[in-house]
Design an enzyme around this catalytic site. Structure first.
Site, PDB file in Angstrom:
ATOM      1  CG  HIS A 246      -7.430  20.209 -10.903  1.00 50.66           C
ATOM      2  ND1 HIS A 246      -6.671  19.169 -11.391  1.00 50.66           N
ATOM      3  CD2 HIS A 246      -8.428  19.650 -10.175  1.00 50.66           C
ATOM      4  CE1 HIS A 246      -7.214  18.031 -10.993  1.00 50.66           C
ATOM      5  NE2 HIS A 246      -8.277  18.286 -10.255  1.00 50.66           N
TER       6      HIS A 246
ATOM      7  NE  ARG B 163      -3.091  11.187  -8.375  1.00 55.99           N
ATOM      8  CZ  ARG B 163      -4.293  10.618  -8.246  1.00 55.99           C
ATOM      9  NH1 ARG B 163      -5.327  11.336  -7.842  1.00 55.99           N
ATOM     10  NH2 ARG B 163      -4.470   9.357  -8.533  1.00 55.99           N
TER      11      ARG B 163
ATOM     12  NE  ARG C 224      -2.376  11.684 -11.932  1.00 54.72           N
ATOM     13  CZ  ARG C 224      -3.380  10.817 -11.790  1.00 54.72           C
ATOM     14  NH1 ARG C 224      -4.623  11.234 -11.792  1.00 54.72           N
ATOM     15  NH2 ARG C 224      -3.151   9.530 -11.658  1.00 54.72           N
TER      16      ARG C 224
ATOM     17  CD  GLU D 213      -7.810  15.463  -1.069  1.00 56.24           C
ATOM     18  OE1 GLU D 213      -7.448  15.015  -2.174  1.00 56.24           O
ATOM     19  OE2 GLU D 213      -8.849  16.096  -0.913  1.00 56.24           O
TER      20      GLU D 213
ATOM     21  CB  THR E 233     -16.006   1.011  -2.233  1.00 60.96           C
ATOM     22  OG1 THR E 233     -16.188   2.389  -2.448  1.00 60.96           O
ATOM     23  CG2 THR E 233     -15.432   0.776  -0.862  1.00 60.96           C
TER      24      THR E 233
ATOM     25  CD  GLU F  90     -13.637  15.186   1.593  1.00 59.42           C
ATOM     26  OE1 GLU F  90     -12.728  15.612   2.325  1.00 59.42           O
ATOM     27  OE2 GLU F  90     -13.692  15.384   0.369  1.00 59.42           O
TER      28      GLU F  90
ATOM     29  N   GLY G 232     -12.710  21.645  -5.439  1.00 62.63           N
ATOM     30  CA  GLY G 232     -11.561  22.090  -6.217  1.00 62.63           C
ATOM     31  C   GLY G 232     -11.850  22.346  -7.677  1.00 62.63           C
ATOM     32  CG  HIS G 233     -12.378  19.904 -11.931  1.00 61.23           C
ATOM     33  ND1 HIS G 233     -13.466  20.164 -12.727  1.00 61.23           N
ATOM     34  CD2 HIS G 233     -11.350  19.650 -12.761  1.00 61.23           C
ATOM     35  CE1 HIS G 233     -13.106  20.039 -13.995  1.00 61.23           C
ATOM     36  NE2 HIS G 233     -11.826  19.739 -14.043  1.00 61.23           N
TER      37      HIS G 233
END
Ligand code: PXP
Length: 245
Positions: free
Chosen positions: A14, A49, A53, A74, A104, A155, A216-217
């Protein structure tokens, strides 16, 4: 001697989100990663990603060159990402869902439903010397399938626990506890992440099987008020408190 301390992976996505809001180079996610390491991060996590983004290809290249701690890359399980990650060779990769059908009900990767697809990617990552993690819900079937596929670790998604309130939060914590215990029973390394903050981290840190959190965020958001070094140092303290260190 095995350390009881939980490793803290700091996710710097971020910082790139803010940079991209204006184009240009500021704030630089690599600078944030270096600062995070100085503040005690045990690793850096970034998510390239498919739509780019936040983190971009050149950020990943620079992270590989400049950081001293392991990079956790990731990514979605796609050919494009496989090409990039096997060229860069970070210490680990965490396979995450990006498309709705890979999810899921609660948000982790559907390893059971995507078993054959993942069976193509996991061996290729491991052959390149990259340790493989799967981001999944705390569900026995998903954990078992991850082990069968040869993932080095999983994770567990802490989002449902962090979003829940009252007795629902207690129920979600129980799910994480049971999931982590099952990982321990089948000898699968287990990490946790998503949505963790000062309020939610301690109880998860008290679950003994967890060896690493990726956060993170909240850390980046809190850094606006107290600075990144302080937000990381406080998170570290709370993780240690939860672990009884
Ligand atoms: N772990 C994984 C696999 C993630 O994709 C993310 C980012 O969504 C995180 C951890 C960190 O979550 P947060 O930014 O909510 O702390």
């Amino acid at each position: 001697m095995v350390s009881n301390k939980i490793r803290l992976g700091v996710n710097i996505d971020h910082v790139a989100t803010v940079r991209n809001a204006r184009g240009g180079f500021h704030p630089d996610p690599v600078r944030a990663a270096l600062l995070a390491e100085k503040a005690g991060a045990d690793g850096i996590t970034a998510h390239l990603r498919e739509d780019r983004r936040h983190i971009r290809d050149e950020d990943m290249e620079r992270l590989m060159k400049e950081i001293k701690t392991p990079l956790n890359f990731e990514m979605a399980a796609t050919d494009e990402m496989l090409d990039i990650v096997t060229r860069l060779k970070p210490a680990s990769s965490c396979l995450v869902p990006e498309k709705r059908e890979e999810l899921t009900t609660e948000g982790g990767l559907d390893v059971v439903g995507n078993f054959d697809h993942l069976a193509v990617y996991i061996p290729k990552l491991k052959e390149a010397g990259i340790s493989v993690s799967l981001f999944i819900d705390a569900d026995v079937d998903q954990i078992r399938a991850s082990k069968q596929l040869g993932a080095n670790k999983v994770e567990l998604h802490t989002g449902a626990y962090c979003d829940a309130t009252g007795k629902d939060r207690f129920i979600e914590l129980g799910r994480l506890r049971a999931g982590a215990k099952y990982c321990g029973d089948i000898n699968l390394e287990v990490h946790a992440g998503h949505g963790l903050n000062y309020e939610t981290v301690r109880d998860v840190a008290a679950i003994p099987e967890f060896t690493e959190f990726n956060i993170g965020h909240f850390l980046i958001g809190e850094a606006i008020f107290v600075g990144l070094e302080c937000s990381i140092a406080r998170m570290r303290e709370l993780m240690d408190e939860g672990r009884g260190i």
